[in-house]
Structure formats: structure tokens, C-alpha cells
Write an enzyme that holds these catalytic residues in place. Structure first.
Site: not given
Length: 608
Positions: A27, A98-99, A480, A487, A603
Site C-alpha cells: 500500500r 486510515n483516511g 468515459e 468495455e 490491464k
């Protein structure tokens, strides 16, 4: 994404905490720490840099506590120093986080007025001090956390450890993920199942707004209304933990729901949250005042992120922008005169056409800036400067969280450029930064109404053609949206600038073709409404994405609306990207398509 782990164990947990954190190193982080209960006393060991530094510190402390929490931190509020590293603690409580706590400044001012002092520059410390104050006022730990959580605004995950409470951990989730692991006479908290893999394969995931009370013998879950609830236990095969989907059916679904956390983390990397201004990282060293031309290059979704950035740089910074798809740019051989900057956008950092375009601009003597998710990639290494996105690994082929993290970086860059170039005032910068910092919480609000999007998506499964319309910042988002639907579902879709409707595409309109209109209340909203009326007059099947006032003002009977919260116009693409992604995801899912690995796609496109 910072890493969290907590253990209620049978033996000393310090080394196990570090082992769990090692599984979260992917991470990214710049400091780490643990806190354990040593004879009931909260004891912390923290270190700057990598986990080996923390392990070295721990080798000199000989912690024997059986209850503890640990954290790997990517600096947001405050530099990556030991003093700012987690856990943050008082004599009564330790917390890892976290955050982003969006309202930490007002909470800090409140606590300071109450005589409390601070030892760090972080937003996390206000959480520890709020709980500590509640404990000093006579509340028990569970009640202290229950009282504190509603005071916090933002997207976050928290884990609490309490002095004198050897059989208690509390976790809470608002946007950022958190999981509970079950052992034999032991229980665990973790950012995800990967952190808990060394200890258990039995996992429960906190839902958004949940908080959990753990002892060695039981786990209780509470929802945002403090009602006790049940969260199912999932058995996660050990091999699957290398790329864990959590409690989602697909990686794409997980990655859509990770956006509040990873976008928040990315924003914090580019913003001085204490002062409400953009503060670019050391990897971006460009004087935008010396630039008279910006060329933006990308492929696919990255190209559409660049198209949105064109609006931002031109409107907020007065900087002329050219944008091109990399496969055209590299062969078009455009002249590179003047004082220009080439900006390249890529999730993988290995996209062949984008890399070739980068090398072309370098031959022309232009500096280059890469907005890239993989910081060790070729594009990141070969660019003059790098602006990292902090989305973490993205497994789903169709980009979701990487896209919105790219947008967060590009908006921060545009705001900075506007300030440097004298286009934006200090007050305007703070307004725009405030809107940017508020994005994760708004994303959570949109995700909370996913079922509404799913209902609309089911209708799309019966069509063969879809049109997307948008104006201004919403036009690239319409492109998009069409790309995502193609896709994933293989339904033919096209995106158009709404003003171009009458110049050809309106000939396609009849009652069989869904027309998805992205209609935020912005400076061109009235024009968009006119385009909606044109579609309605021809019997078009309108799907409106807009806030409640927009849906009301359109006033067309029979249309379908996906209701959005009110949003500052500048951050519309970040928020409205979510229903666009969810529409494509649920349409493909209902149709039984391979959502994570659509046919014919890869990817990372490393060939022409």
C-alpha cells in the site's frame, strides 16, 4: 492506503503486529508503529521509514503485551516523522487511523480551548483526545467511542486500544475498509483480509458506518445508528488473499468502493489540510508561471482524465492546453516550441504508446511530468517529474479508482498552477481545496445509493445502443461512461458533447435508445436542460444523473433519475464518475459478463 492491524492474542503480539503490517507494505508508507498493553499501560514504539526500522526498535523494547494495534502510515497531515507516526495515544487510549478527518481543525480548536495540548501535526490526534476527554468525564471505553464517532466527518477507518482493558479492541469504518478476523481464543482487526492472513481465514467485513467491539471470546457489530447487527463470516482461501476481493463479487466492485479511501489519501498527499492550500510533493518541481503551453497525453480512461484536466488548467490557471491520445501524438510529431510542459497520464506506467510519446517530448527538450500509479514503472522513472496517484493495486481491467485518483492529482495541480500564475486568489484557492477535501465524504454518499443505480442498470441490459451526453467537465465523463459500458457489457455506446446533439446524433433518437444525461447544477446546466428537452420531444428514453433540484427542474414525466448530492461544480467529475462506473458494472454483471477481465482487453497495454 495506510495499513491497520489489531490483535487480541494469547501471547506477546508485537512481532505478529509487524508481520501483519508487512503484508500491507504494497500500500505504500513512510512510517510505522505499534502500541501494546504492558501490564495495562499503553506503550508505543514508532519509527520513520520502513518496517525494518520499527523491527529494530522493537528488538530493544521486549514488549510482552498480548493486546495491541499497529499501523503503516503514508503522511497526510504532517511530515513523515516519528512524532507524527501512528499510533497516537494518551495515557488512556491509543488509536490508529486510515483516511482523513475533514473537520479536524475545528475539533482541534475545540480541544485546545478545553485546555488539551497536541504533540503532533496529524488529524488523528484529535480522535485520541476526543475519546480521552470522554474517558476523563467518566464514560466507559465503548460509550466514549460511541460518543466520539458522530463528531468525525470524512472517510476513515479506526482501531482503538484502551489502558487497563486487556480484552478489548474497538474498530470503526466510515468509507475506508476494515475487517474482523476470528481465531481460537483470539480475534483480530485489519485493513483487509490480507493483513490477517497469517492468523485466520475467517473474516467479517464492516459495512460503511459500522463499528465493532472485540474481545477474545466475542465480536459485536453496530451500525451507524448504534443498533447491534450481524455481519456474515466469510472463509477466504489462503491463495485468494494475494488479491483479496473482500466481500465483493468482483475486484471492480471492491475498487469502486475503495475510492473514498484512496482518493482521500491521494488528496492528502497534495494538500496542506491544516491551511487549506495545495502543497505539491517534492517529486513535482515545476514553475507553472514559466510555462506557456501544456500538452497532455494518455490512452483510454487516462486520456479522458486528461480531457477533464484541460478544462481545469484553462479555467483555473489560464494555461493553454492541448490533449491527444498517445497513439496519435507519437506519430503526429507535433512541434515542441516555446516554454512547454508535457504531462503524461498512465495507471501502469508501462503503456507503450504513452512511453513512446514521453520519449518524443524528451528528444524535443521539453520537461515531462508523469501522473502515474505505479511509482517504479518505466514512465515514472523516465519522466523529469512524477506526480504519484495513490490508488494502490487495481486488479479490474476497467479503470475505476485509478481514474478518480488521477482526477484528484490533476485538479490539485491545476489549482496550484492557478495560484502560481496569479489567476486564483488565496480565498479562491481555499474554496477549491475545501471542495476537493470534501470529495471522499460525497463519494460515500453516492455509494450508499448503489441499489438505485442497479435498478437503472437492469433496464440497460435490454438495449443494444446507448448515448451519453454531457457539457463542460461532464463531456469527457460522458465519453468515459460510454467507454465503460462498451468495455464491460459489450453494448454499443457513444458519448457526445450535449451541444452537438442537433448536429447529427439527434437522428438516432427514438424510444428504444437510452440517453444518459450527466447534468450537474453547474454553469451550463440550463443549456443541458435544453438538450434534454430536445431528446424528450423525440420520445427519447432519458436517464438523468443529477441532484434533486436538477431532476425537479427538468420536469419530464417518465424519465429515470439517478439522484446525486449537491456538489461544487469543480469536483463534479470525481463524484459523478461513481454512478457512471456503477451503471457499467451492474449492467455487465446482470448480463453475466466477465466484469474483471472483459474479452480482448488487457490491464496494461505494453504493445502498439
Amino acid at each position: 492506503m495506510c495499513g491497520i492491524i489489531g490483535i487480541l492474542g494469547k501471547a506477546a503480539v508485537a512481532n505478529d503486529l509487524v508481520d501483519g503490517l508487512r503484508r500491507l507494505e504494497y500500500r505504500g508508507y513512510d512510517s510505522a508503529g505499534v502500541a501494546t498493553l504492558e501490564d495495562g499501560v499503553v506503550t508505543r514504539v514508532r519509527a520513520e521509514g520502513k518496517l525494518r526500522n520499527l523491527a529494530e526498535r522493537l528488538s530493544h523494547h521486549h514488549l510482552h503485551g498480548k493486546t495491541g494495534i499497529g499501523h503503516t502510515r503514508w503522511a497526510t497531515h504532517g511530515r513523515p516523522t516519528e512524532n507524527n507516526a501512528h499510533p497516537h495515544a494518551t495515557e488512556r487510549v491509543a488509536v490508529v487511523h486510515n483516511g482523513i478527518i475533514e473537520n479536524f481543525r475545528e475539533l482541534r480548536d475545540e480541544l485546545a480551548a478545553d485546555g488539551m495540548t497536541f504533540s503532533s501535526q496529524t488529524d488523528t490526534e484529535v480522535v485520541a483526545l476526543l475519546v480521552d476527554r470522554a474517558l476523563r468525564n467518566g464514560l466507559a471505553p465503548i460509550e466514549a467511542v460511541r460518543e466520539t464517532l458522530p463528531r468525525l466527518r470524512g472517510a476513515f477507518a479506526l482501531a482503538f486500544l484502551f489502558a487497563g482493558e486487556d480484552d478489548l479492541l474497538i474498530g470503526a469504518r466510515a468509507g475506508a475498509p476494515l475487517a474482523v478476523g476470528y481465531g481460537q481464543g483470539e480475534n483480530y482487526l485489519g485493513s483487509d483480509a490480507l493483513a490477517l492472513a497469517p492468523f485466520t481465514d475467517r473474516i467479517s467485513y464492516l459495512e460503511d458506518g459500522d463499528w465493532a467491539v472485540l474481545s477474545r471470546g466475542a465480536v459485536m457489530f453496530f451500525d451507524s445508528a448504534n443498533r447491534e447487527v450481524v455481519r456474515p463470516i466469510t472463509v477466504v482461501p489462503q491463495g485468494a488473499l494475494l488479491a483479496d476481493k473482500g466481500n465483493y463479487s468482483h475486484f471492480m466492485a471492491k475498487e469502486i468502493h475503495e475510492q473514498p479511501e484512496v482518493v482521500g489519501r491521494t488528496i492528502a498527499h497534495y494538500v496542506d489540510l491544516a491551511n487549506g492550500v495545495v502543497a505539491l510533493p517534492d517529486t513535482v518541481n515545476i514553475d507553472f508561471a514559466a510555462i506557456d503551453r501544456l500538452v497532455v497525453v494518455g490512452c483510454g480512461t487516462a486520456f479522458y482524465a486528461g480531457a477533464i484536466a484541460k478544462y481545469w488548467f484553462e479555467q483555473l490557471a489560464g494555461l493553454p492546453v492541448e490533449i491527444d491520445v498517445a497513439s496519435e501524438f507519437r506519430y503526429r510529431e507535433p512541434p515542441l516550441s516555446g516554454r512547454g510542459l508535457a504531462l503524461f497520464i498512465s495507471q501502469s506506467g508501462e503503456t507503450a504508446d504513452t512511453l513512446a510519446s514521453l520519449r518524443y517530448t524528451q528528444q524535443g527538450g521539453w520537461p515531462s511530468l508523469a501522473v502515474v500509479n505505479v511509482q517504479t514503472s518505466t514512465i515514472a522513472r523516465e519522466s523529469t517529474m512524477m506526480a504519484p496517484t495513490l490508488a494502490g493495486p487495481e486488479i479490474g481491467v476497467a479503470s475505476t479508482k485509478a481514474f478518480t485518483c488521477q482526477l484528484a492529482v490533476l485538479l490539485a495541480l491545476a489549482i496550484h498552477a492557478g495560484r502560481v500564475r496569479g489567476v486564483l486568489s488565496a480565498e479562491r484557492e481555499q474554496e477549491l481545496v475545501g471542495a476537493l477535501v470534501g470529495v471522499p465524504a460525497l463519494m460515500n454518499r453516492v455509494l450508499a445509493h448503489e441499489t438505485d443505480v442497479e435498478v437503472v442498470a437492469r433496464d440497460l441490459t435490454h438495449t443494444t445502443d446507448v448515448l451519453y451526453l454531457g457539457r463542460g467537465l461532464s463531456y469527457p465523463l460522458a465519453l468515459e461512461g460510454a467507454l465503460k459500458l462498451k468495455e464491460l457489457s459489450y453494448i454499443h455506446a457513444e458519448g457526445y458533447a450535449a451541444g452537438e446533439l442537433k448536429h447529427g446524433p439527434i437522428a438516432l433518437i427514438d424510444e428504444t435508445i437510452p440517453v444518459i444525461v450527466i447534468a450537474p447544477r453547474d454553469g451550463v446546466f440550463e443549456k443541458t436542460v435544453s438538450n434534454i428537452q430536445e431528446v424528450a420531444a423525440r420520445g427519447g428514453n432519458i436517464i438523468l444523473i443529477g441532484d434533486r433540484s436538477a431532476a425537479s427542474e427538468v420536469g419530464i414525466a417518465g424519465e429515470t433519475a439517478i439522484e446525486m448530492p449537491p456538489v461544487h461544480p469543480v469536483v463534479v467529475p470525481l463524484i459523478y464518475a461513481i454512478p457512471v462506473q456503477l451503471l457499467a458494472y451492474h449492467t455487465a454483471r446482470v448480463m453475466g459478463k466477465d466484469v474483471d477481465q472483459p474479452r480482448n482487453l488487457a490491464k496494461s497495454v505494453t504493445v502498439e
